[in-house]
Design an enzyme around this catalytic site. Sequence first.
Site, PDB file in Angstrom:
ATOM      1  N   HIS A 148       0.855  -1.193   0.000  1.00  0.00           N
ATOM      2  CA  HIS A 148       0.000   0.000   0.000  1.00  0.00           C
ATOM      3  C   HIS A 148       0.888   1.238   0.000  1.00  0.00           C
ATOM      4  O   HIS A 148       1.690   1.411   0.911  1.00  0.00           O
ATOM      5  CB  HIS A 148      -0.893  -0.002   1.239  1.00  0.00           C
ATOM      6  CG  HIS A 148      -2.039   0.953   1.155  1.00  0.00           C
ATOM      7  ND1 HIS A 148      -1.904   2.289   1.437  1.00  0.00           N
ATOM      8  CD2 HIS A 148      -3.337   0.778   0.811  1.00  0.00           C
ATOM      9  CE1 HIS A 148      -3.076   2.883   1.281  1.00  0.00           C
ATOM     10  NE2 HIS A 148      -3.955   1.985   0.906  1.00  0.00           N
ATOM     11  N   LYS A 576     -12.414   9.050  -8.377  1.00  0.00           N
ATOM     12  CA  LYS A 576     -11.748  10.357  -8.390  1.00  0.00           C
ATOM     13  C   LYS A 576     -12.174  11.173  -9.608  1.00  0.00           C
ATOM     14  O   LYS A 576     -12.290  12.391  -9.548  1.00  0.00           O
ATOM     15  CB  LYS A 576     -10.224  10.172  -8.401  1.00  0.00           C
ATOM     16  CG  LYS A 576      -9.434  11.482  -8.392  1.00  0.00           C
ATOM     17  CD  LYS A 576      -7.978  11.260  -8.090  1.00  0.00           C
ATOM     18  CE  LYS A 576      -7.202  10.796  -9.281  1.00  0.00           C
ATOM     19  NZ  LYS A 576      -6.810  11.914 -10.192  1.00  0.00           N
TER      20      LYS A 576
END
Length: 910
Positions: A148, A576
């Site tokens: 991540h 997004k």
Amino acid sequence: MSREVDAPLRSDVRFLGRLLGEVLVEQEGEALFSVEEVIRKLSIRRRRGPRAGRSEAQKELVRQLEALPIEQAEPVLRAFAMYFRLVNIAEQHHRIRRARAHASSPGEPPQRGSLAAVMLAAKSAGVSADAMREALARLEVTLTLTAHPTEAMRRTVLEKLYRVARRLEERDRCRLLPREEEEARAAIREEITLLWQTDEVRREKPTVGDEVKNVLWYVEEIFWDLLPELPLELGRAFERAYGEPLDTLPMPLRIHAWPGGDMDGNPNVTPEVVEDALRGYRARGLRRWLGAVRELGGALSQSARHARVPEALITSLAADAIAMPGVAAQESAQTEGEPWRRKLRFVEARLAAALEGVEQERHAARQRAPQSRSIPPLSRGHASAIGSHAELGVAYRTTEELHRDLLLIADTLREANASNAGEKRARALAERVRVLGLSIAELELRAPAEDAVAAAAWLAGGGEETPGAARLLAALRKLAEAQREYGERASRTLILSMTQRAEDILAALTLARAAGLYDVDKQAVTVDIVPLFETHDALVSAPTILRTLLAHPEYRRHLAARGAQEVMVGYSDSGKEVGLLSASFALRKAQTELAKVSREARIALRVFHGRGESVARGGGPAQQAILALPAGSVAGRYKATEQGEALDHKYARPELALRTLELVVGGALLHTLGAEERSSEEDERRYMEAFEELAEEGRRVYRTLVWENPRFVDFFTTATPVDEIARLPIGSRPSKRKTGGLEALRAIPWVFGWTQTRAILPGWYGVGSALDAFAQREGGAELLVEMTKKWPFFRTVLDNVQMVLAKSDMEIAARYAALASPATRKAVWPAIEEEHARTVEWIKRLFGVKRLLDGNPTLQRSIDLRNPYVDPMSFLQVALLRRKRAGDTCCDRAILLSINGIAAGMRNTG
């Protein structure tokens, strides 16, 4: 918290809080502890005190925090962050405690979402025992573990917290003597002191090797031991529901991984790193198999005098003695008359030889390219335990060879009437080998589609050699070498990020063949080529792209050989780009149409869900999310990413991991059986038409703010700590795919920035306006209520929005907004405030609650507990950002500490 069942959790939190207080006094002195206590009590008064005094409490809290000198701000931030890490451990432990309480009460209904609850629900829905057996036999659940880029906690911190959790568990399960209680308390206090004296912020960005090591820790320490437990749990659940044994225990779980093979936007993943990762994964897997075989050999002490030795085992031992005379000579005296143990010594020798060979190859490669190291080498301690077997054995090359030997052992034990004396263990081990392969996890390769296109064009003489094209071609050649050495299962997945056209996939097919990833006998490429549809336009085009590919003769032959088409859908970039509602609609429609296209073409489809932890990136309760997927889109195959930040709170403890796996496997099973709650086809059509309207309005409102407001980018960069996040040493991958503005920023830091400000805008913006506009049409409000009650997908979307809104705090977010210039703030912030209020009002109305999360009191209480401890870090972060932007150069470390602390308190980053 008020429920009686939560009393042990409250007790654990108080216990850990007291120990932290003792450590603060010991390490920093009474003065610092007093400052921290004043801040803590003011923050609690701001949240829970008499309403008339809350405003004054906030003013005093802000005054105290803004006046803190840096040398006090840092330890105060660390204290609150440490508290959250300990609270997180206590909550994890309480989840385990509740699961055990359910399991220890067989007369009570099973825990919601458990495999027992799932099978009882399936039976109630009319699923027969035979239908359940058939579904279990074909079920495949693949979890792909990823690093991540905003994982905010260091491995060494996680390990210390893991030890604290184990001590809490000991206190809970055992009736300790006073002396033992004091020892446990002292051990936990020692770990907290070590945590306090440990730097929680990395000094340097982690390498790819660090990320590989972190992810594989979960595989080796958690998943490895759970893999044989999951089939047993399935068997117990089946027998509880149907009153008969399952007989053959299935093993549906597959573990794949990206670290070391994820080349998308990460220049540090070179072909040499990919090669080292492939060998590293294999070496760690072989070491585990070696230990498991040695353990089984220690148990199988059957003597030829007391158990009949089947002819198949005698023949196999004779063949082994001819192939490995050195091993036979060494073992002749030690295992004389113990044929199963003797057979396992040969197996052990072959594994040892394979492990030694891989380590020698890694060493030689590192001598040629020292920068290639992706995983630290294994300790040499294993070599002495192997003795000379490594030199005398004939190395296993493929999974099938080891599986065949273990199956022979299991079958001959059954013939020898040893079904209760080792046969089950041997068969379970053989099944684990069959499912997992020889590597600790199956490495997948991900690369930009544009690199595959450029490389194919370059090979055809129609383009220039780009750095990305050369890197991908070299990496695929490394994969081809690994497949030749270890078999196809070494790595057999190539994911193309940002796929836009069918030509992207066909280029990858050409490139894979050119790199040597080709089976001449089958006349097929030996990797699955997986398009990753990430943008809104790509999701809309996905069914057409798949239809084009299925009509292509060469690609159709490729699929016939591979058996299924895998398609990955990304939940991040589309959100997004167009906002939550529009992205959710595009994802659902794409999956529905992809399933339809594959059914028409009679090609099996595997949808790979690229989910993150945050709602804006497809996060939310796992089983609920699976059950809300379109009908027919699972069909026995479920695959999803598990991202670095999720691994800790889902898999940090074996019991926690088993509960998570039950939820995922149970959801995939119910969906496969068609036993989940579903709307009728007519209602689904009506609801999708309505949701399309909602999505379009949500998209318009979202894009008006994020992409069309000329001051928005300035607001985002000044009113959030996104620039500071980019400087955090928390991931090997850059926060941007390439240079540029908002369009180049990855979705993860985009969400991380908004989470830090407590606005969490990507998880709800545009939802309220869309609901409001739809309600204005005739019958619109009534239809929204109906969809919330009757359509699982819609209810899940809104439920996730509710959770995000409950975590948000617009009063604190307004303080971040004040960091922007007055003109920028005026152009952006009022719209955000109004949309938040509108969305909260509609969510409460549709769920019929007075307060957000009234229907989920456990989560509501958890957020209420956390808020007073997150708030001071947020107020202090705003003050530090203001100081820094005014020219103070001493704030950087304190800001990074605040980012870490808020991430721990909010329980996710991006």
